[in-house]
Design an enzyme around this catalytic site. Sequence first.
Site, mmCIF file in Angstrom:
data_model
loop_
_atom_site.group_PDB
_atom_site.id
_atom_site.type_symbol
_atom_site.label_atom_id
_atom_site.label_comp_id
_atom_site.label_asym_id
_atom_site.label_seq_id
_atom_site.Cartn_x
_atom_site.Cartn_y
_atom_site.Cartn_z
ATOM 1 C CB CYS A 384 7.988 44.899 -42.961
ATOM 2 S SG CYS A 384 7.921 43.895 -41.738
ATOM 3 C CG HIS A 510 12.589 44.897 -43.482
ATOM 4 N ND1 HIS A 510 12.446 46.062 -43.194
ATOM 5 C CD2 HIS A 510 12.112 44.088 -42.692
ATOM 6 C CE1 HIS A 510 11.605 46.242 -42.082
ATOM 7 N NE2 HIS A 510 11.262 44.803 -41.723
ATOM 8 C CD GLU A 512 13.884 47.978 -45.844
ATOM 9 O OE1 GLU A 512 13.567 46.950 -46.776
ATOM 10 O OE2 GLU A 512 13.529 48.100 -44.882
HETATM 11 N N1 GLN Z 1 5.155 45.405 -36.386
HETATM 12 C C1 GLN Z 1 4.970 44.731 -37.304
HETATM 13 C C2 GLN Z 1 5.478 43.343 -36.871
HETATM 14 O O1 GLN Z 1 6.250 43.192 -35.861
HETATM 15 C C3 GLN Z 1 5.852 45.008 -38.790
HETATM 16 C C4 GLN Z 1 7.364 44.963 -38.475
HETATM 17 C C5 GLN Z 1 8.192 45.721 -39.504
HETATM 18 O O2 GLN Z 1 7.664 46.680 -40.255
HETATM 19 N N2 GLN Z 1 9.449 45.662 -39.498
HETATM 20 O O3 GLN Z 1 5.265 42.288 -37.493
#
Ligand code: GLN
Length: 539
Positions: A384, A510, A512
């Site tokens: 992310c 994600h 995970e």
């Molecule tokens: N802050 C980033 C976004 O909102 C990444 C979010 C995250 O890593 N879960 O896109």
Amino acid sequence: MTRKVNYIFVTGGVTSSLGKGIISASLAKLLQGRGYEVTIQKLDPYINIDPGTLNPYEHGECFVTDDGAETDLDLGHYERFLNVRTSQANNVTTGRIYQSVIDKERRGEYLGKTVQIIPHITDEIKSRIKILGKTGNYDFIITEIGGTVGDIESLPYIEAVRQIIWEHENDSLVIHLTLVPYLKAAGELKTKPTQHSVKALLELGVQPDILVCRTEYHMNSEMRNKIAKFCNVSPNAVIESIDANTIYDVPVLMKDEQLDKVVLEKLQMPSSGEADLSNWEAYLKRFKNPKNEVNIALIGKYIELKDSYKSIAESFNHASAALECKVNVKWVHSEKITDENIDSILKNIDGVLVAPGFGSRGIEGKIQAIRYIREHNIPFLGICLGMQCAVIEFARNVLGMKGANSTEIDEDTEFPVISIMEDQKNIENMGGSMRLGAYDCELKKGSHAYKAYKKDIIQERHRHRYEFNNAYLDVMNKNGLVATGVNPESKLVEIMELESHPYFVGVQFHPEYKSTVATPSPIFISFIEASLIKKNRSK
Ligand code: GLN
């Protein structure tokens, strides 16, 4: 025949952090090992609607389900143990309860009655508990009540439990977790906190059926009898929960303590035979007898509280067992990284994971680290924000786009390589503008991702607001940072890989969240494999 739905409540006394979530998940695992369908639900007594807007320092990681619910991290344990997907229905907060009661009041559904905690709030809690029972999919609904008995905010929940037990006398029971502390000066374990905590529950009209006592030392039968006598439970219903080396030992420990058997007897269900944990035990054996090991650096900004990266840490454990390769994690604070110290920070490191996150704190350290990783051929998995940082780093240092950034960090950047998509704009509510839950991702043949997942289309979960800006796709692709995973409908980029590097993978999703004991995350496995190759190469 309609199935008998059983409600099991798990409460906690004396202190928080006794491991209610792990005990609930372990009991569920044992019942599942006997062929039953089980689900677990967490009721959180705080007033936030969900943990989505909470800082990770408050309650650790926010876990995301397939249906896009932002939930308590205990749901992660439920999924990892049971390999059953949870949903919005599995996590309810006081905020959500009150919100729906107030909405009903505004719609006039209470027909002019005075709306009160009892019965309106408690009825709403009861209906949330029974929703899962009514699906007809489960034999057991295990409901974990967050917080500690005696807290003001958990009172309506305990009252709802009292009522359900009254209505479902033969189909419900209460397991109460307590602490049996060891007093060094006295040289013995003490039962008084348990007695007091059961008394607190009794004052609210709830008699626990089973006590699970968290302890650092074994309890003898004399102690068990004493607790049984003072707390009105049978001696075999005093279960010892001794500190374990890993949370994955707990189902086995609970089986030895016959927690499942006692539960079934109390619910008048067949209790002969035993739970089949053979796959689970095989997992533990692989996990505990590694043939190799790798050193992985996890770069994040919330590392003071390791629970902030719970699912990532557990995904390492799952991959570790799958590959019989121990994963030693070095937690690196992104704010502490400089050009001068990066070399020594990453000394003896075989792979680097750059973690998710929100806001600008620590971002430059992540970008600096990624530059080093890219230039030194160190295996990299960016999740992310970690992926977004990899794109920013590439834009700045390879494509010469000075000041390239995400518009989350710098709204006026000349090169907004990560930004908010047009159709997301104008959403004012903080919780509203995120891409949440499972989305399809089409993989490019020959990529690391394709080799890992061995499929054309995968589904992984998201939790972010900003996206890779497709205006920069061509120039990135041409220069070797290639989109190897794309959402087939929206064309949003889901995975970026660096072609000229042994293993450099950034994922917008994600992975995970979906990793479980039974189905470890393919991309974590391939990342650890790549790290092991790098380690053997540099020997
Ligand atoms: N802050 C980033 C976004 O909102 C990444 C979010 C995250 O890593 N879960 O896109």
